[in-house]
Design an enzyme around this catalytic site. Structure first.
Site, PDB file in Angstrom:
ATOM      1  CD  GLU A 153      10.075  79.420  -2.280  1.00 44.53           C
ATOM      2  OE1 GLU A 153      10.434  78.294  -1.884  1.00 44.53           O
ATOM      3  OE2 GLU A 153      10.878  80.308  -2.666  1.00 44.53           O
ATOM      4  CG  PHE A 200      16.553  72.530   8.653  1.00 41.61           C
ATOM      5  CD1 PHE A 200      17.633  73.314   8.278  1.00 41.61           C
ATOM      6  CD2 PHE A 200      15.835  71.866   7.665  1.00 41.61           C
ATOM      7  CE1 PHE A 200      17.994  73.438   6.941  1.00 41.61           C
ATOM      8  CE2 PHE A 200      16.194  71.984   6.330  1.00 41.61           C
ATOM      9  CZ  PHE A 200      17.277  72.772   5.968  1.00 41.61           C
ATOM     10  CD  GLN A 201      14.076  74.492   4.771  1.00 37.10           C
ATOM     11  OE1 GLN A 201      13.126  73.717   4.682  1.00 37.10           O
ATOM     12  NE2 GLN A 201      14.807  74.852   3.727  1.00 37.10           N
ATOM     13  CE  LYS A 205       7.716  66.300   6.933  1.00 36.93           C
ATOM     14  NZ  LYS A 205       9.146  66.240   6.548  1.00 36.93           N
ATOM     15  CG  MET A 244       9.323 106.148 -12.214  1.00 42.38           C
ATOM     16  SD  MET A 244       8.491 107.254 -13.375  1.00 42.38           S
ATOM     17  CE  MET A 244       7.184 106.192 -13.991  1.00 42.38           C
TER      18      MET A 244
END
Length: 574
Positions: free
Chosen positions: A43, A105-106, A155, A472
C-alpha cells in the site's frame, strides 16, 4: 456511487490493493471498463505511485486500500504527499459502522491516525452523503495548496443503496484565495524597480499552479534579467539551459545560487516554504535582503522567515498581475546595478562547483549521472529518484527544461519513494522514457514493485548507483561523527541482475567507466523494465554542502575547495 464519482472526476487510473473491507468496491471495479486499476505489491507503493502520477500530470492521484494495515501502510505516502503538496485521494475500507470501536478484525482508527498527515479526511457513515464527500475530497485535494485527503468508508455503507449527487464544486465551503492583493503586488514591483541585487527563489508551488505559472515565471525572468534559483521541488519551472538559471540552492545547492541568496538585497520567494534544507541557520539566512513571499497557503507566510511583502494567492494569478503592473509602470529595473550583480554571480559560477572528473577504473557517481544526462536528455524523459546522495547528484547533474518532469521526495525524504513513483509516471505517460535514479539501499525498500512493473509491462528504468553504503548517512558520519560508520552499510546485498531476471525483467551490471555509455544505451533501448546496477565509488561525498548550523556562504566545496580557488569570504582568488 464510488466508481461513478471517480468517473465524474475524470479519474482514469487507480492504484490499490484489495482486502475484506473494500471487496464491494472491488466488485464494482471488476464490472466496469472506464477506470484502470493497477495492482501494487504494497500500500505504501500505491500512494507513491499515485504521487508520481499526480506530479507528472497535474491531476490528482487515486488510491484504494483496505482497512487496518491497508490504511496504516499508506501513512508514509500520505505524509510524503502532505509535505510536498501533492494532490492525492485515498479511499480506505472500514469495518461496518456497528462494529466501529469494538476492536473488530482489521479495524483501526483510520481517521484519527491520518488526521495529522492529510489535508482533510472523512469517515462516511451515511450512504446519501457519500457522493458529496467524494466530490468534496477531490476539490479539497486539488484546490489551494494541494495535498492528500482520505475518505474512510465502512463496509455496510458500501453495500447500501442511496441517492447519487452529481459533481457540484461550487457548493464547497472551501474556497481558497487565489488573487493576490494588488497593493502588496505594487509594493513588490516598486522594490523590483530599485533592487541592486535581486533574486527569484522559486519552489514547487510554481509547478503546482500549472503550466501557465511556469510560462509567466519565464517571461518575468527574461523581461527583468534577474537571476533565478529553485528548491529541489521547483526544478523545471524555469529551464536549466536558461542563462538566468543559477541552479538549485540549499544544503547541496550550487555555490553561485547559495552565495547569491546570502548577498542579495531583494529576495522574491515564489511558491516555496522556506524549508530548513534551504534556509540553513535562520538568523544568517539572506541577511541583507528585503523579503517578499508569494504563496497560496497563508499559514506558510511568516511561519519560518519574517517577510516584508507577504502576498497570499495562487502563483499563476499573482505573476500575471505582477507582470501587468510592472509593465504599466514602464518595465523599470536598476539595470546598471543588476549588471554589476551579474558580474559577481559570474565570478561565483567560474568556480565550477560541480566539477568532478572521472579518474581511475571505478565509476564516480557524478560521472554516471553526467553520462545518463548526455544520453537521455533528448528523449521525452521523466525522472524520479529515491532519497540520498544519488538524489542530490541527480538534482545537480540532470537538467530539466519543463515542469512536471522531476518527481522526488523533498520534505519527508522517503526512502522507497522513487520506484513506485516511476510506475505511476509510466502509467500516465506510457510512451515516454521514465528513469528512477536510485541508491541500492533506498531501492530495496520497495523492491517488491518489480512485480507490478513486470505485470503491466511498464518499461521503467531503475538506474541504481550502487556504493554498497547508506551513502548520505555514511557522509554525515564521516564529516560530523568522527568517521564512526555505525550501521551505514549492508553485508547482504542481492545480485541485482539475477533479481531482475527472477522477476522476469532485464538486468544490466556495469563497473567499468569505459563501458558505461554502451550499458546506458542498452538500458535505454530495451522495451521493458530494467534494473541497471551501476557499481560506483563507495566513499564519494556529495558536494557542495552547507554543514548543519552554517550559513549559505560557509559551504564545503569538495574538489573546488581543495584546488584553493575560494577565500574565506567566498570570493574568487586571483
Amino acid at each position: 456511487m464510488i466508481v461513478q464519482a471517480l468517473i465524474d472526476q475524470g479519474v482514469d487510473t487507480v492504484f490499490g490493493y484489495p482486502g475484506g473491507a473494500v471487496l464491494p468496491i472491488y466488485d464494482e471495479v471488476f464490472q466496469q471498463n472506464s477506470i484502470k486499476h493497477i495492482l501494487v505489491r504494497h500500500e505504501q507503493g500505491a500512494v507513491h505511485a499515485a504521487e508520481g502520477y499526480a506530479r507528472s500530470t497535474g491531476k490528482p492521484g487515486v488510491v484504494l486500500v483496505t482497512s487496518g494495515p491497508g490504511a496504516t501502510n499508506a501513512v508514509t505516502g500520505l505524509t510524503d504527499a502532505l509535505l510536498d503538496s501533492i494532490p492525492i485521494v485515498v479511499l480506505t475500507g472500514q469495518v461496518p459502522t456497528f462494529m466501529i470501536g469494538s476492536d473488530a478484525f482489521q479495524e483501526a482508527d483510520t481517521v484519527g491516525i491520518t488526521r495529522p498527515c492529510t489535508k482533510h479526511n472523512w469517515l462516511v457513515k451515511e450512504t446519501d452523503k457519500l457522493a458529496g464527500v467524494l466530490h468534496e475530497a477531490f476539490h479539497v485535494a486539488t484546490s489551494g495548496r494541494p495535498g492528500p485527503v482520505l475518505v474512510d468508508i465502512p463496509k455496510d455503507v458500501q453495500f447500501a443503496t442511496g441517492t447519487y449527487v452529481p459533481k457540484t464544486p461550487s457548493a464547497s465551503r472551501y474556497q481558497p484565495q487565489v488573487k493576490g492583493d494588488l497593493e502588496e503586488i505594487t509594493e513588490l514591483v516598486a522594490l523590483m524597480e530599485n533592487a541592486k541585487r535581486p533574486l527569484f527563489y522559486t519552489g514547487g508551488g510554481v509547478i503546482n499552479s500549472g503550466p501557465g505559472a511556469s510560462q509567466l515565471l519565464r517571461e518575468l525572468v527574461e523581461a527583468t534579467g534577474f537571476p533565478i534559483t529553485s528548491t529541489l521541488m521547483g526544478l523545471g519551472a524555469y529551464p536549466a539551459s536558461g542563462d538566468k538559471w543559477l541552479g538549485m540552492l540549499g544544503m547541496h545547492g550550487l555555490y553561485e545560487a547559495n552565495m547569491a541568496m546570502h548577498d542579495c538585497d531583494l529576495m522574491i520567494n515564489i511558491g516555496a516554504r522556506f524549508d530548513d534544507r534551504i534556509t540553513g541557520t535562520i538568523p544568517e539566512f539572506s541577511p541583507k535582503s528585503k523579503k517578499a513571499h508569494i504563496d497560496i497557503d497563508p499559514s506558510s507566510i511568516n511561519k519560518v522567515i519574517r517577510i516584508d511583502v507577504p502576498i497570499v494567492g495562487d502563483v499563476g494569478h499573482v505573476l500575471e498581475d505582477l507582470l501587468k503592473i510592472w509593465k504599466s509602470r514602464g518595465r523599470k529595473t536598476n539595470s546598471a546595478a543588476v549588471e554589476n550583480w551579474w558580474t559577481k554571480i559570474k565570478e561565483w559560477r567560474a568556480i565550477d562547483c560541480l566539477k568532478a572528473e572521472q579518474k581511475g577504473k571505478v565509476i564516480r557517481p557524478q560521472y554516471a549521472l553526467q553520462r545518463l544526462e548526455a544520453l537521455s536528455k533528448d528523449h521525452d524523459r521523466y525522472i524520479t529518484t529515491e532519497v540520498g546522495q544519488h538524489q542530490m547528484w541527480a538534482a545537480q547533474y540532470l537538467g530539466f527544461e519543463e515542469p512536471n518532469r522531476w518527481m522526488t521526495s523533498g520534505g519527508l525524504g522517503t526512502m522507497g519513494y522513487g520506484f513506485p513513483a516511476s510506475i505511476g509516471v509510466q502509467m500516465a505517460h506510457p510512451e515516454s522514457l521514465v528513469i528512477n535514479v536510485a541508491g541500492e539501499a533506498s531501492w530495496l525498500m520497495n523492491m517488491q514493485e518489480m512485480g507490478t512493473a513486470v505485470q503491466y509491462n511498464l518499461p521503467v528504468k531503475q538506474f541504481i548507483l550502487n556504493n554498497e553504503r547508506l551513502g548520505m548517512v555514511r557522509q554525515w558520519q564521516e564529516l560530523l561523527h568522527g568517521e564512526r560508520y555505525s550501521q551505514s552499510w549492508s553485508e547482504a546485498l542481492p545480485d541485482f541482475v539475477k533479481l531482475a531476471e527472477a522477476f522476469g525483467a532485464k538486468g544490466i551490471l556495469c563497473d567499468d567507466p569505459a563501458k558505461l555509455d554502451d550499458c546506458i544505451q542498452e538500458m535505454l533501448d530495451h522495451d521493458g523494465p530494467v534494473i541497471f546496477d551501476c557499481l560506483v565509488e563507495k566513499h564519494e561525498n556529495c558536494f557542495p554542502m552547507i554543514p548543519s548550523g552554517k550559513a549559505h556562504n560557509e559551504m564545503l566545496l569538495g574538489e573546488a575547495e581543495t584546488q584553493g580557488v575560494i577565500d574565506a569570504k567566498g570570493s574568487v582568488m586571483v
